[in-house]
Scaffold this motif. Structure first.
Motif, PDB file in Angstrom:
ATOM      1  N   UNK A   1     -22.859  -2.079 -51.297  1.00  0.00           N
ATOM      2  CA  UNK A   1     -21.470  -2.117 -50.960  1.00  0.00           C
ATOM      3  C   UNK A   1     -20.925  -0.850 -50.643  1.00  0.00           C
TER       4      UNK A   1
ATOM      5  N   UNK B   1     -23.509 -13.086 -52.882  1.00  0.00           N
ATOM      6  CA  UNK B   1     -24.847 -12.117 -53.218  1.00  0.00           C
ATOM      7  C   UNK B   1     -24.441 -11.065 -54.468  1.00  0.00           C
ATOM      8  N   UNK B   2     -23.434 -10.627 -54.568  1.00  0.00           N
ATOM      9  CA  UNK B   2     -23.172  -9.541 -55.666  1.00  0.00           C
ATOM     10  C   UNK B   2     -22.859 -10.416 -57.027  1.00  0.00           C
TER      11      UNK B   2
ATOM     12  N   UNK C   1     -19.527 -13.689 -48.380  1.00  0.00           N
ATOM     13  CA  UNK C   1     -21.225 -13.668 -48.352  1.00  0.00           C
ATOM     14  C   UNK C   1     -21.459 -12.615 -49.256  1.00  0.00           C
ATOM     15  N   UNK C   2     -20.566 -11.508 -49.176  1.00  0.00           N
ATOM     16  CA  UNK C   2     -21.018 -10.262 -50.350  1.00  0.00           C
ATOM     17  C   UNK C   2     -20.746 -10.739 -51.711  1.00  0.00           C
TER      18      UNK C   2
ATOM     19  N   UNK D   1     -17.075 -12.179 -44.202  1.00  0.00           N
ATOM     20  CA  UNK D   1     -18.158 -11.269 -44.684  1.00  0.00           C
ATOM     21  C   UNK D   1     -17.771 -11.227 -46.103  1.00  0.00           C
TER      22      UNK D   1
ATOM     23  N   UNK E   1     -26.211  -7.308 -43.235  1.00  0.00           N
ATOM     24  CA  UNK E   1     -25.331  -8.303 -42.735  1.00  0.00           C
ATOM     25  C   UNK E   1     -24.033  -7.479 -42.049  1.00  0.00           C
ATOM     26  N   UNK E   2     -23.774  -6.394 -42.587  1.00  0.00           N
ATOM     27  CA  UNK E   2     -22.664  -5.645 -42.226  1.00  0.00           C
ATOM     28  C   UNK E   2     -22.980  -5.435 -40.755  1.00  0.00           C
TER      29      UNK E   2
ATOM     30  N   UNK F   1     -26.157 -12.009 -58.225  1.00  0.00           N
ATOM     31  CA  UNK F   1     -27.243 -10.900 -58.804  1.00  0.00           C
ATOM     32  C   UNK F   1     -26.663 -10.354 -60.037  1.00  0.00           C
TER      33      UNK F   1
ATOM     34  N   UNK G   1     -22.339   0.697 -47.444  1.00  0.00           N
ATOM     35  CA  UNK G   1     -21.641   0.184 -46.520  1.00  0.00           C
ATOM     36  C   UNK G   1     -20.340   0.777 -46.307  1.00  0.00           C
TER      37      UNK G   1
ATOM     38  N   UNK H   1     -27.128  -6.103 -47.745  1.00  0.00           N
ATOM     39  CA  UNK H   1     -25.581  -6.162 -47.561  1.00  0.00           C
ATOM     40  C   UNK H   1     -25.225  -5.192 -46.458  1.00  0.00           C
ATOM     41  N   UNK H   2     -26.073  -4.112 -46.210  1.00  0.00           N
ATOM     42  CA  UNK H   2     -25.832  -3.295 -45.372  1.00  0.00           C
ATOM     43  C   UNK H   2     -26.352  -4.088 -43.754  1.00  0.00           C
TER      44      UNK H   2
ATOM     45  N   UNK I   1     -31.079  -6.116 -52.456  1.00  0.00           N
ATOM     46  CA  UNK I   1     -29.924  -6.758 -52.150  1.00  0.00           C
ATOM     47  C   UNK I   1     -28.951  -5.803 -51.369  1.00  0.00           C
TER      48      UNK I   1
END
Lengths: 571, 70
Positions: free
Chosen positions: A357, B23-24, B19-20, B16, A28-29, B27, A360, A25-26, A21
Motif C-alpha cells: 500500500x 486483502x490486508x 478490495x485492499x 479499490x 490492482x492499482x 493477511x 502504491x 496490491x500494486x 500480496x
C-alpha cells in the motif's frame, strides 16, 4: 494487463523486498486506473470534455485534484528528505509557501480565470495582452513541462531501483504508458478522477508512518528530545521561525526575508496562481463558487500534508539508527541517502500488505504528477500553439484528436527526456532553476493583467520577457562568478535554495517595473475590451444571498486562522 | 458532479479500498499469532487494524455511491 512481474524480482540489491500480496496490491492499482480511463473514454468527445472535463467538477473533486497534481511522489520523497536535512524549515514550502497563495487564487484570481472562459493560463494572456505574450508563455510552459516530466520520471525510476531493485526501463515505461493510456482515453476528466483516487491512496498509504513514528518516539516532545540528543543544540531543526534571524543560525542558510518575500510571495504565488498544471484543475469546476472553493479546500489539505511528508523526515532524524548522507556520499560510501528516508521509515513500520500500500502511494504520487504535466501540456499545445499558429480553423473533433495524440507524444518525449537525463545527469542540477526562470515573471504579468487596467499589450510582453531574461542573467552571473551570490542573495552564506528565493524576487520586480514603465509609454486598451478580464472592469457575481458557511471567504478565513495558529505553535 | 450517468469517482475509490481492505485484513488475521517480523512495533498488528479500516471506509463508499443509486 500482463505486467512482467518477473522483472521485479530480478534486481541484485534493494532496500525493500516485496511479498506476493504487495505485488498484488500494486497490480490492482494499475488495473483500477486503466479501468477508469477506459470507462471515461466515451465522455471525452468534445474539446470542452477532453480539455476541461466538461467544466462539471464539484469543488471537492476539483480541489483534491488540484492538490494531487502537485503531490508527485518526488514531492513526497524529496520533501521528506529535505525535512531530514533541514528539519522543520522544510514545512515553509507547505505553509507560507502555499496557503496564502492558494487562498489568493481562490478569492481574487479565480473569478477572472473562470469568467473569461479561458482554456489555459496562456489563453488568459492572449485575451489580456495579445498573441505574443501567449506564445512566449505557452512555448516556455510546454518546454519546461515536458522537461520536468521526464526528469521526474527518471528520478522516480531511480528511486524504484534503489528501494525495490526494479529495472529503470521497466519503471519508466510501465508507469508512463499507463498514464498515457488513461489520459489519452478520458482526457482531463480521467486525469482528475485518477488524481482524486491517487490522493486518497497517498494518504492511506503514508499515514501510518507518522502515527507509528510518534508512538515510538513518545509524541512530539519525545521527538524533539531525541533530535536534540542526536544533533546537539541545533534548535533550527524543530523551530519554524525562531532561527531565521540570521543566515548562519539555521541548517538551510536562509533569512526570514527570503522565506517571506522570495518563497511566500513570488515563488509561491507564481506557482499556485499561474502554473497551468494546477490551475487547469480548478478551471474544470462546475461554477464560479466551486472554482473559488476548490483552491480553498486544497489549501486545507495542503496544510495537513507535512504530517505525512515532513514528520516522517523528522522521525527519521530522531529514530533511524544510521545517519543518512547526501546522494554522492551514499554512492561513494555505500550508505543510505536523504532521499531514502521515506522508504526507510515505510519499511521500518510496514510489513507485507501495508508495504504494498505504501509503495502504491509513491507510485500514485508519481502518476498524479505526471498526468498533471501531460494533460496541461496537451491543452497548451493544442489550444495555445497548434490552434493559434499552425491550424486555426479546424473542427472541434480535430482538436480533440490532436489532444489524444499529443498526450501520447508528450509522454514519449518525456520518456526521451528521461533517457537524456540518464546520460547527462547534470541537467537535474539546473532544472529547478530553469523552472523558476518562467514562474516568477509570469506571476508579475498575470497579476498586473488582472488587477491593473492600465497595463498594456506591449507592457505585458516586455515585462514577461525582461523578467525571464533577468532571471537567466542572474543565474548565469552567479555560475560564472560565485562571489556575485553576495549581491543576488544578499549574503555569501546563502545556499542554493536561498539564491532561488532572491532571484525569483528580483526577476518578479524586474517584470513588474518594466511592465509598468512600458505601459505608461504605450496606449491602453479601451475598458470595454477588458470586461471579464480585469478588476474594476468586471462584475463578479455577488455571494450576498449565500449563507455565511456557504461563502468561500468564510472558509478562507477559517484556513487562514488555522494557518496563523500553526505558525505560532511551531514558532 | 459529472455527466448524469457517470459512476461517481467515490465509487471507484470505495471499491479499490474495499478490495485492499479484504486483502490486508485477511493477511494480517492469518499472521496474528506472532508479531509481524522485521518491523518496529510489530506486536501492534497494524496491518489487521488498518485493513479493517480500509474495509469499512471502502464498504461505506462503495455502498453510498453505488451505480444506479437515485
Amino acid at each position: 494487463m500482463a505486467l512482467p512481474f518477473s522483472l521485479l524480482a530480478a534486481a541484485p540489491s534493494r532496500l525493500i523486498s516485496l511479498a506476493g500480496i504487495d505485488i498484488a496490491i500494486i497490480a490492482i492499482y494499475f488495473l483500477a486506473v486503466l479501468a477508469i480511463g477506459f470507462y471515461l473514454k466515451g465522455q471525452s468527445g468534445t474539446g470542452e470534455d477532453f480539455f476541461l472535463a466538461g467544466r462539471e467538477m464539484t469543488a471537492w473533486i476539483a480541489g483534491l485534484s488540484f492538490l494531487s497534481a502537485n503531490l508527485g511522489s518526488l514531492e513526497l520523497m524529496g520533501w521528506a528528505a529535505s525535512a531530514y536535512q533541514y528539519g522543520i524549515l522544510a514545512t515553509h514550502w507547505y505553509w507560507i509557501g502555499a496557503i496564502p497563495a492558494m487562498l489568493f487564487l481562490g478569492l481574487v484570481m479565480m473569478p477572472f480565470y473562470y469568467i473569461s472562459k479561458t482554456h489555459s493560463v496562456p489563453g488568459y494572456l492572449k485575451l489580456r495582452f495579445g498573441e505574443d505574450s501567449r506564445l512566449l508563455s505557452a512555448v516556455s510552459f510546454g518546454f519546461m513541462t515536458v522537461l520536468m516530466s521526464g526528469i521526474n520520471m527518471y528520478s522516480m525510476a531511480l528511486v524504484m531501483k534503489v528501494v525495490l531493485g526494479w529495472d529503470i526501463n521497466f519503471s519508466i515505461w510501465v508507469s508512463s504508458l499507463t498514464v498515457a493510456v488513461y489520459v489519452a482515453l478520458g482526457g482531463l476528466r480521467s486525469a482528475i478522477f485518477n488524481e482524486v483516487l491517487q490522493f486518497v491512496l497517498i494518504w492511506l498509504g503514508a499515514l501510518l508512518i507518522p502515527i507509528l513514528g510518534l508512538v515510538e518516539a513518545g509524541g512530539w516532545s519525545g521527538l524533539q528530545a531525541r533530535i536534540a540528543q542526536n544533533l546537539g543544540s541545533m534548535g533550527g531543526y524543530t523551530h519554524l521561525w525562531g532561527t531565521l534571524g540570521n543566515f548562519k543560525d539555521n541548517p538551510m542558510g536562509i533569512h526570514w526575508t527570503g522565506i517571506v518575500l522570495g518563497l511566500g510571495w513570488v515563488i509561491s504565488f507564481g506557482y499556485w496562481t499561474t502554473d497551468f498544471l494546477v490551475v487547469q484543475r480548478v478551471l474544470a469546476a462546475k461554477d464560479l463558487r466551486a472554482a473559488k472553493m476548490a483552491p480553498i479546500i486544497g489549501s486545507a489539505f495542503k496544510m495537513a500534508v507535512p504530517f505525512i511528508v515532513i514528520l516522517p523526515g523528522l522521525l527519521g532524524l530522531a529514530l533511524l539508527p544510521m545517519k543518512l548522507v547526501g546522494e554522492g556520499d551514499a554512492v561513494a560510501m555505500g550508505g543510505h541517502s536523504y532521499n531514502e528516508v521515506l522508504p526507510l521509515m515505510l519499511a521500518r513500520y510496514c510489513g507485507p500488505g501495508l508495504l504494498g500500500l505504501g509503495i502504491t502511494a509513491l507510485i500514485a504520487g508519481f502518476m498524479s504528477g505526471m498526468a498533471g504535466n501531460v494533460s496541461a501540456f496537451t491543452t497548451v499545445w493544442t489550444y495555445d500553439i497548434y490552434r493559434a499558429v499552425i491550424k486555426k480553423d479546424a473542427s472541434d473533433a480535430h482538436y480533440v484528436s490532436m489532444g489524444r495524440w499529443t498526450t501520447v507524444l508528450g509522454v514519449l518525449v518525456s520518456i526521451g527526456t528521461a533517457y537524456l537525463v540518464m546520460q547527462f545527469s547534470s541537467i537535474m542540477d539546473y532544472v529547478q532553476a530553469l523552472f523558476s526562470f518562467f514562474i516568477a515573471p509570469l506571476f508579475g504579468t498575470v497579476l498586473l493583467g488582472m488587477l491593473w487596467k492600465r497595463a498594456t499589450r506591449a507592457g505585458g510582453f516586455w515585462g514577461l520577457l525582461s523578467g525571464t531574461v533577468a532571471s537567466v542573467a542572474m543565474w548565469a552571473w552567479v555560475k560564472a562568478d560565485p562571489s556575485a551570490l553576495a549581491i543576488v542573495a544578499l549574503s555569501t552564506d546563502a545556499k542554493a535554495m536561498a539564491e532561488n528565493m532572491y532571484r525569483a524576487l528580483w526577476s518578479w520586480l524586474t517584470c513588474v517595473i518594466v511592465t509598468v514603465v512600458v505601459s505608461y509609454l504605450t496606449r491602453p486598451k479601451p475598458e470595454t475590451e477588458l470586461v471579464g478580464l480585469v478588476y474594476g472592469c468586471t462584475e463578479v457575481p455577488s455571494e450576498g444571498h449565500l449563507k455565511i458557511y456557504q461563502r468561500p471567504a468564510f472558509w478562507a478565513a477559517v484556513v487562514a486562522v488555522v494557518f496563523v495558529i500553526l505558525q505560532i505553535l511551531f514558532w | 458532479m459529472e455527466h448524469d450517468k457517470t459512476i461517481s469517482v467515490w465509487f471507484f475509490i470505495g471499491a479499490l479500498l474495499l478490495v485492499y481492505g479484504v486483502l490486508i485484513l485477511a493477511y494480517g488475521a492469518m499472521h496474528m499469532g506472532a508479531p509481524t517480523p522485521g518491523v518496529v512495533l510489530g506486536e501492534l498488528h497494524v496491518d489487521t487494524w488498518w485493513g479493517a479500516l480500509l474495509l469499512v471506509i471502502g464498504g461505506f463508499y462503495t455502498f453510498a455511491f453505488r451505480p444506479g443509486k437515485g
